[in-house]
Write an enzyme that holds these catalytic residues in place. Structure first.
Site, PDB file in Angstrom:
ATOM      1  N   LYS A  29      -8.008 -15.540  16.245  1.00 51.84           N
ATOM      2  CA  LYS A  29      -8.086 -14.906  14.636  1.00 51.84           C
ATOM      3  C   LYS A  29      -9.469 -14.698  14.276  1.00 51.84           C
ATOM      4  CE  LYS A  29      -4.270 -17.919  13.462  1.00 51.84           C
ATOM      5  NZ  LYS A  29      -3.715 -19.056  12.808  1.00 51.84           N
ATOM      6  N   ASP A  72       2.038 -14.235  12.664  1.00 54.05           N
ATOM      7  CA  ASP A  72       1.012 -14.919  11.877  1.00 54.05           C
ATOM      8  C   ASP A  72       0.153 -13.664  11.399  1.00 54.05           C
ATOM      9  OD1 ASP A  72      -1.183 -16.173  11.195  1.00 54.05           O
ATOM     10  OD2 ASP A  72      -1.134 -17.666  12.702  1.00 54.05           O
ATOM     11  N   GLU A  99       0.640  -1.394   0.028  1.00 50.27           N
ATOM     12  CA  GLU A  99      -0.040  -0.133  -0.032  1.00 50.27           C
ATOM     13  C   GLU A  99       0.848   1.053   0.145  1.00 50.27           C
ATOM     14  OE1 GLU A  99      -3.232   2.434   2.815  1.00 50.27           O
ATOM     15  OE2 GLU A  99      -2.444   0.511   3.302  1.00 50.27           O
ATOM     16  N   HIS A 146      -2.577  10.150  -1.262  1.00 58.69           N
ATOM     17  CA  HIS A 146      -2.964   9.027  -1.771  1.00 58.69           C
ATOM     18  C   HIS A 146      -2.989   9.141  -3.281  1.00 58.69           C
ATOM     19  CE1 HIS A 146      -4.119   5.900   1.166  1.00 58.69           C
ATOM     20  NE2 HIS A 146      -3.853   6.950   1.895  1.00 58.69           N
TER      21      HIS A 146
END
Length: 603
Positions: free
Chosen positions: A413, A489, A281, A587
């Site tokens: 998660k 992770d 990004e 951006h």
């Protein structure tokens, strides 16, 4: 009837009198005049004309196929034709007509053409000799066999060979797809065919070949042949496949490249850190770097570790809710906790049971075990300890039915209120006071504007959305980038990004107090992806590589505080950009590709 014939002009001349017996000289060859061809009417040479029409044919055909594919994807009827498509179709039809005519004429000529009787030629001396002998039998070149003077030469019919069409190089002709991988050996080719035919399981290549890299190469080539899709952009070389065997990834065919940027220095608890961030990004690293600059210019940030404990919650079932409640009381009794701790701690020299929290749903009991895990993230460690306790309880409660070692009361998660309230992994709070001049010069905004925006966006707006642990601007952006760079992770970004960002004006409204509270940062510096070369290098950059032998667990705790400090910098910069109205502009400058995405197609 007396028929008189016009004398025929001899085609052969002699330098001496024929009566002298001089041999006839070689015949004079008449110049051959080529008959007019259809290609003579073309403004360009034939090979250029053919090349032009071939190019037109394939170009317009490709254009129309691409347009039809886009219409099918966008559910546009094929009969809706634009002007450019109409021109392409007309040009395509014209090129087809020309090519059919060109090849059709050549095909017909090859079968229909006949010998030309007007063609005179004597090709060799043997033919000339036969003609002379034939003339001598008739009385010589001007013998008595004729009354019209010299005997006309014998005509020899030579077949006319039709002109062959020029060979045209087709620049757009289909070529066989090049092999993506280098030429394989005969042994590898045999194995690839075996995998493609289903005789050899793909997962067994490492054990059969004894070479992890070779197994990955064979698996990749077999996959390309099975699917018919190219993996040209997926690199294979430059990776240690032995290091992931049985630990990180099964059935590898390559590795994905993610760029790593550096934000910082981040001044946290009196130490400077260069924070690695793996992301695709644009603007993320630059924004976090600006936040680090503002924190550094204001004297740095401070952090506090509130809790450190990984959790696992099995679910067990009894025949009645009463029996489930009995086990709950037994487990939560402080007198029994020491016994359960001894059983649990036997699983590892680092695992230390901290508490057991129970919840009942009918006759089902959920027991949430929390323990310290040293410098490891600790999921496997806590699971082994829980299994030991379940085996022990099975002897005390034989009617207990273990449904699953994980009952989602952990919770791993998944966004869950239990993690937001009770914490999971490392619970950290990080704060900083940003000076007024830094807010204006570095962040390009005002303290009052930041405070107001934080209340309306991060607090009120998140509440309106029913957010669970999402009272922040973009904590998950920074958490994911640091996790990917350091071998954590990435799926645990879900609960690790739980964060509430607070902003308050201090010192009579001149300075800004900003803080982030993150109750469930799940990180480790050993095990999993932390041992890979690239991720290990990033951990080494932060000074937290591997286990701390002097103080087990301190490296993982330090990494958690660095994650929180990086989130603080990211929150500060993004909120300032939104407050100053710079978000879209930044951006558009740093997060826009210059490539034409319409040219990117799947192969």
């Amino acid at each position: 009837m007396d028929v008189r014939r016009r004398p025929v002009k001899p085609l052969y001349t002699t330098s001496k009198d024929a009566s002298a017996g001089e041999p006839l000289i070689k015949p004079h060859k008449q110049p051959q005049v080529s008959s007019p061809k259809a290609s003579d009417a073309l403004p360009l040479p034939l090979y250029l004309t053919n090349g032009l029409f071939f190019t037109m044919f394939f170009s317009f055909m490709y254009f129309l196929l691409v347009r039809w594919r886009e219409k099918i994807r966008n559910s546009i009827p094929l009969h809706v034709v634009t002007f450019s498509e109409l021109v392409a179709m007309v040009s395509l039809i014209a090129s087809v007509i020309y090519l059919l005519g060109f090849f059709g004429i050549g095909f017909v000529q090859s079968f229909v053409s006949r010998p030309n009787s007007d063609t005179w030629d004597i090709e060799d001396e043997s033919a000339e000799h036969l003609i002379i002998e034939e003339d001598s039998r008739r009385g010589g070149p001007c013998g008595a066999a004729t009354t019209l003077g010299c005997t006309p030469p014998v005509r020899r019919i030579v077949p006319m060979v039709p002109q062959q069409p020029a060979k045209v190089a087709l620049s757009l002709a289909e070529k066989p797809a090049p092999r993506i991988t280098p030429a394989v050996s005969e042994d590898d080719e045999e194995i690839i065919q075996s995998v493609v035919e289903g005789k050899t399981p793909s997962y067994s290549l490492e054990s059969k070949l004894g070479d992890c890299k070779r197994a990955a190469s064979v698996r990749k080539e077999a996959l390309q042949r099975i699917t018919g899709k190219s993996l040209e952009g997926l690199p294979l070389e430059g990776f240690d496949y032995e290091s992931i065997l049985g630990q990180c990834c099964e059935m590898p065919v390559g590795y994905v490249q993610i760029p790593v940027g550096i934000a910082g220095p981040l001044l946290l608890d009196g130490r400077e850190y260069s924070v690695p961030m793996a992301t695709t990004e644009g603007c993320l690293v630059a924004s976090t770097n600006r936040g680090c600059k503002a924190i550094f210019a204001s004297g740095g940030a401070n952090s506090v570790l509130l809790r450190d404990g990984m959790t696992r919650a099995p679910v067990v079932r009894f025949t009645t809710a009463k029996r489930a409640a009995e086990l709950k009381f037994f487990v939560e009794d402080p007198l029994n906790f020491e016994t359960l701790s001894l059983v649990f701690n036997k699983s590892s020299r680092f695992a230390r049971l901290q508490r057991i929290q129970c919840a009942i749903a009918g006759k089902n009991l959920y027991m949430r075990f929390s323990c310290s895990t040293g410098d490891a993230m600790g999921m496997n460690m806590v699971s082994k300890g829980v299994q030991n306790v379940l085996d022990y309880l099975q002897n005390e409660y034989p009617d207990m039915d273990v449904i699953g070692i994980s009952g989602n009361f952990c919770s791993d998660k998944k966004p869950a209120a239990v993690n937001w309230i009770e914490g999971r992994g490392k619970s950290v709070v990080c704060e900083a006071i940003i000076k007024e001049e830094v807010v204006k010069k570095v962040l390009k905004t005002e303290v009052a504007a930041l405070v107001e925006l934080n209340v309306l966006k991060n607090l009120t707006g998140s509440a309106m959305a029913g957010a669970l642990g999402g009272f922040n601007a973009h904590a998950s952006n920074i958490v994911s980038a640091v996790y990917l760079a350091t071998g954590q992770d990435p799926a645990q970004n879900v609960e690790s990004s739980h964060c509430i960002t607070m902003m308050e004006a201090v010192k009579d409204g001149k300075d800004l107090h900003v803080s982030v509270t993150m109750p469930s940062i799940e990180v480790g510096t050993v095990g999993g992806g932390t041992q890979l070369a690239s991720q290990s290098a990033c951990l080494n950059l932060l000074g937290v590589k591997g286990a701390n032998r002097e103080s087990p667990g301190s490296n993982a705790r330090l990494l958690a505080t660095i994650v929180a400090g990086s989130v603080l910098a990211g929150e500060l910069s993004l909120m300032s950009a939104i407050s100053a109205g710079q978000l879209v502009k930044s951006h558009m400058k740093y997060n826009r590709s210059s490539k034409d995405v319409t040219q990117v197609t799947s192969s």
